[in-house]
Scaffold this active site. Structure first.
Site, PDB file in Angstrom:
ATOM      1  N   GLY B  57       6.029 102.949  63.665  1.00  0.00           N
ATOM      2  CA  GLY B  57       6.984 104.089  63.776  1.00  0.00           C
ATOM      3  C   GLY B  57       6.575 105.280  63.161  1.00  0.00           C
ATOM      4  N   SER B  59       5.698 107.162  60.136  1.00  0.00           N
ATOM      5  CA  SER B  59       5.435 106.439  58.209  1.00  0.00           C
ATOM      6  C   SER B  59       6.121 106.783  57.225  1.00  0.00           C
ATOM      7  CB  SER B  59       3.820 106.324  58.619  1.00  0.00           C
ATOM      8  OG  SER B  59       3.180 108.008  58.264  1.00  0.00           O
ATOM      9  N   CYS B  89       0.204 100.535  62.884  1.00  0.00           N
ATOM     10  CA  CYS B  89       0.073 102.449  62.738  1.00  0.00           C
ATOM     11  C   CYS B  89       1.260 103.315  61.800  1.00  0.00           C
ATOM     12  CB  CYS B  89       1.070 102.774  64.366  1.00  0.00           C
ATOM     13  SG  CYS B  89       0.422 104.304  64.448  1.00  0.00           S
ATOM     14  N   ARG B 116      -3.784 110.563  58.326  1.00  0.00           N
ATOM     15  CA  ARG B 116      -2.273 110.410  59.603  1.00  0.00           C
ATOM     16  C   ARG B 116      -2.951 110.964  61.036  1.00  0.00           C
ATOM     17  NH1 ARG B 116       2.653 111.887  56.470  1.00  0.00           N
ATOM     18  NH2 ARG B 116       3.241 111.259  59.113  1.00  0.00           N
ATOM     19  N   HIS B 180      -1.316  99.314  68.994  1.00  0.00           N
ATOM     20  CA  HIS B 180      -0.475  98.372  69.115  1.00  0.00           C
ATOM     21  C   HIS B 180      -0.029  97.501  69.912  1.00  0.00           C
ATOM     22  CE1 HIS B 180       2.557 101.124  67.065  1.00  0.00           C
ATOM     23  NE2 HIS B 180       2.150 102.475  67.732  1.00  0.00           N
ATOM     24  N   GLU B 182       1.698  94.883  69.603  1.00  0.00           N
ATOM     25  CA  GLU B 182       2.778  94.715  70.345  1.00  0.00           C
ATOM     26  C   GLU B 182       3.301  95.279  71.429  1.00  0.00           C
ATOM     27  OE1 GLU B 182       2.171  96.822  67.405  1.00  0.00           O
ATOM     28  OE2 GLU B 182       3.615  98.280  67.337  1.00  0.00           O
TER      29      GLU B 182
END
Lengths: 298, 204
Positions: B57, B59, B89, B116, B180, B182
Site C-alpha cells: 500500500g 507506507s 513492500c 523507500r 508482492h 500476494e
C-alpha cells in the site's frame, strides 16, 4: 521491456500499482503546498492539475494537460505517487507525462477531448492508465485498450455525488448481472455491452473487474466517500471537494478516515463533525447538455 | 495444507492489517492455504492471533492511519509478546528501524535502514526472478515502487537480493519482502511465513 533483467511495463506491474492504492483517497492538487497538505492528511496519491474541475467549469475554454513545470513542482514536494491528466485520445500528452515519469496517467473527460472517436492505445505505454466509465461496457472497452484501473466518471466539479452513484451502480450491477448468465449467453451480452468478449467472459467467471475500480466525480464529504465504498468502490478520487472547501486539511483527513472505516457509522459521525462548509454544489438540472463532462468519451 | 495446525492444535489465525492496500489478496491466499485470516483494523482485533501481515500500500498513508488507530503501538506490543509479523513492500518500510528519506511512522521491529521507492517511480516498477535462500527454484518478484534495505543490523538474515540490494530478510519472528508474493499464484512465501516464522519459538 527489459532493463538489466528487470521486466518493466507488464500489465501485472501496471494493474498491481492500482492494487496498492485500494482503500485510499487520491486528491486533486494544483501546487506543492496543496500536495503536502494532501500527503499529510493521508492521501495515497495526488493528481497534479493546473485547475481543479470546478474552476475548469467556471472558466471554460479548452482544458489541456498541465504545464510540466507544475507537475515537476508537485513531484518534488511529495513521496506518494503523482498522477496527471491527459485529454481523451491525446497520446502525445501521454508520451510527455511518461517522459516526466508520472506514476499514473488519467485519460480524463474533465479535459477537452482531443479525439472524439478513439481513446489512447494504452498498451503502447509503460506508465499505467486510469480511465473513467459510466457503465460496465465502457469500463471493459477501456480495459480492452489497456487501462489498468477504472474509475466512475461521476460529474466532476459539481460537488454532487448523484452521477457517481449512478455510474457505480451501473458498473457493479452490470457485473452482478453477468455473473448470473450462462456461458451460451455471453456473446449476445458482449454484443449488447459493446465490449470485448474475452473480458465479458472473465468478468462473468470472476464476478469482478480484472482491474481496480475507484469512484470519482462529485465526492465532497466523508459520508459521500463512505457511500461510494459501501456501493462497491475500491477507493476514492476527490477533486474540487477538498480545496474548494472551508478547511481543506481537516476535510481531507476526515475523508481519508471515512474511506478506511467506511462501515463504521459511529466513526463517520465523529469525523464529519465541525468540518466547516463543504464546496458549494451544483444540481444536475442546472447543467446544460454541453456542461456534462461524463458524456465525453464512449 | 488444510491440515496445518499451530501450537494449540488449531488452524493458525493470521491477521492482515486492513487499513489500506492489497489486504484482500493476502486473505485469499491464506484461505487457500487453510489458515484462518482475520481483518485487523483496531488493536483489539490482534487478540489470539499467531501472526500479522502488513500488506502493500502507501507506507505514509498506512503509517498515519496506524498512528491514528493505535495500531502502531499495538502491533509493536504484539511483536514483543512473541507474535510473528510479515511486511510486504509498504509493510517492509514500516518494519524497518530507520529510513533514508523524510521521517515517517515506523514500527522499528527489524534493525535495517530502508530506502523507500528505491528502484524509482512507477515506470521503473518491474518483475524479476529471484534466488531465495532455502527455495529450490526462483521466485517471481513483482516490484511496485518497491523499497530495499540499504543496510541491515546484526541478527538480520538476508533471504534475497537483487542488484546487490536486500529485498527479502528475516530476523526471528519478523519477515519482510520488498515485492508482492500476494500478486502471484506462488504461495511459497505465505507457506514459509506460516510454517517457519509463525511456527517458530525463536525471538528476535
Amino acid at each position: 521491456m527489459a532493463e538489466n533483467g528487470h521486466i518493466t511495463g507488464t500489465f501485472r506491474v501496471k494493474s498491481g500499482m492500482a492494487q496498492m492504492l485500494k482503500g485510499g483517497v487520491i486528491m486533486d492538487v494544483v501546487n506543492a503546498e496543496q500536495a503536502k497538505i494532501a500527503e499529510e492528511a493521508g492521501a495515497v496519491a495526488v493528481m497534479a492539475l493546473e485547475r481543479v474541475p470546478a474552476d475548469i467549469r467556471a472558466q471554460g475554454g479548452v482544458a489541456r494537460m498541465s504545464d510540466p513545470e507544475k507537475i515537476l513542482e508537485i513531484q518534488e514536494a511529495v513521496t506518494i505517487p503523482v498522477m496527471a491528466k491527459v485529454r481523451i485520445g491525446h497520446f502525445v500528452e501521454a508520451q510527455i507525462l511518461e517522459a516526466l515519469e508520472v506514476d499514473y496517467v488519467d485519460e480524463s473527460e474533465v479535459l477537452t477531448p482531443a479525439d472524439e472517436r478513439n481513446h489512447i492505445n494504452k498498451w503502447d505505454f509503460k506508465v499505467p492508465f486510469v480511465c473513467g466509465a459510466t457503465n460496465l461496457g465502457e469500463a471493459l472497452r477501456r480495459i480492452g485498450e489497456g487501462a489498468a484501473m477504472i474509475r466512475s466518471k461521476g460529474e466532476a466539479g459539481t460537488g454532487n455525488v448523484v452521477e457517481a452513484v449512478r455510474h457505480m451502480r451501473e458498473i457493479v450491477g452490470g457485473i452482478r448481472r453477468l455473473a448470473a448468465l450462462g456461458p451460451e449467453e455471453l456473446m449476445a451480452e458482449a454484443k449488447a455491452l459493446q465490449a470485448p468478449y474475452e473480458l465479458v467472459r472473465w468478468v462473468a467467471e470472476n464476478g469482478r473487474l480484472p482491474v481496480v475500480l475507484f469512484t470519482a466525480g462529485g465526492i465532497a464529504t466523508p459520508a459521500d466517500a463512505a457511500l461510494m465504498m459501501q456501493l462497491g468502490a475500491d477507493g476514492v478520487f476527490v477533486g474540487s471537494g477538498i480545496f474548494k472547501s472551508e478547511d481543506p486539511a481537516r476535510r481531507a483527513a476526515a475523508i481519508v478516515k471515512a474511506t478506511t472505516h467506511y462501515k463504521d457509522a459511529r466513526l463517520l459521525a465523529e469525523v464529519s463533525r465541525g468540518l466547516g462548509a463543504a464546496m458549494v454544489g451544483r444540481e444536475m438540472g442546472e447543467l446544460s447538455e454541453g456542461e456534462r463532462l461524463a458524456a465525453r468519451g464512449w | 495444507m488444510a491440515g496445518r495446525r499451530n501450537g494449540h492444535g488449531e488452524r493458525p489465525r493470521i491477521g492482515v492489517l486492513a487499513l489500506q492496500g492489497d489486504f484482500r489478496e493476502h486473505i485469499q491466499i491464506l484461505e487457500r492455504l487453510g489458515a484462518e485470516p482475520v481483518e485487523v483494523r483496531r488493536p483489539e482485533d490482534l487478540q489470539g492471533l499467531d501472526g500479522v501481515i502488513i500488506p502493500g500500500g502507501e507506507s505514509t498513508a498506512i503509517g498515519n492511519l496506524m498512528v491514528h488507530s493505535g495500531m502502531l503501538d499495538a502491533i509493536r506490543s504484539f511483536f514483543y509478546q512473541g507474535g510473528a509479523v510479515w511486511g510486504t513492500c509498504a509493510g517492509m518500510v514500516l518494519a524497518a528501524s530507520a529510513t533514508t528519506g523524510p521521517s515517517q511512522p515506523l514500527l522499528g521491529i527489524m534493525s535495517a535502514l530502508v530506502e523507500r521507492n528505491g528502484f524509482g517511480r512507477q515506470v521503473h516498477s518491474f518483475e524479476a526472478d529471484l534466488e531465495v535462500k532455502g527455495f529450490d527454484r526462483p521466485f517471481r518478484g513483482v516490484f511496485i515502487r518497491a523499497p530495499y534495505f540499504e543496510d541491515v543490523g546484526p541478527g538480520v538474515e538476508v533471504l534475497a537480493e537483487i542488484d546487490g540490494r536486500v529485498v527479502a530478510a528475516r530476523a526471528g519472528k519478523v519477515l519482510v519482502t520488498a515485492f508482492h508474493p500476494e500478486l502471484t499464484d506462488d504461495t511459497r512465501f505465505h507457506e514459509y511465513f506460516l510454517r517457519e516464522v509463525c511456527g517458530s519459538d525463536e525471538r528476535s
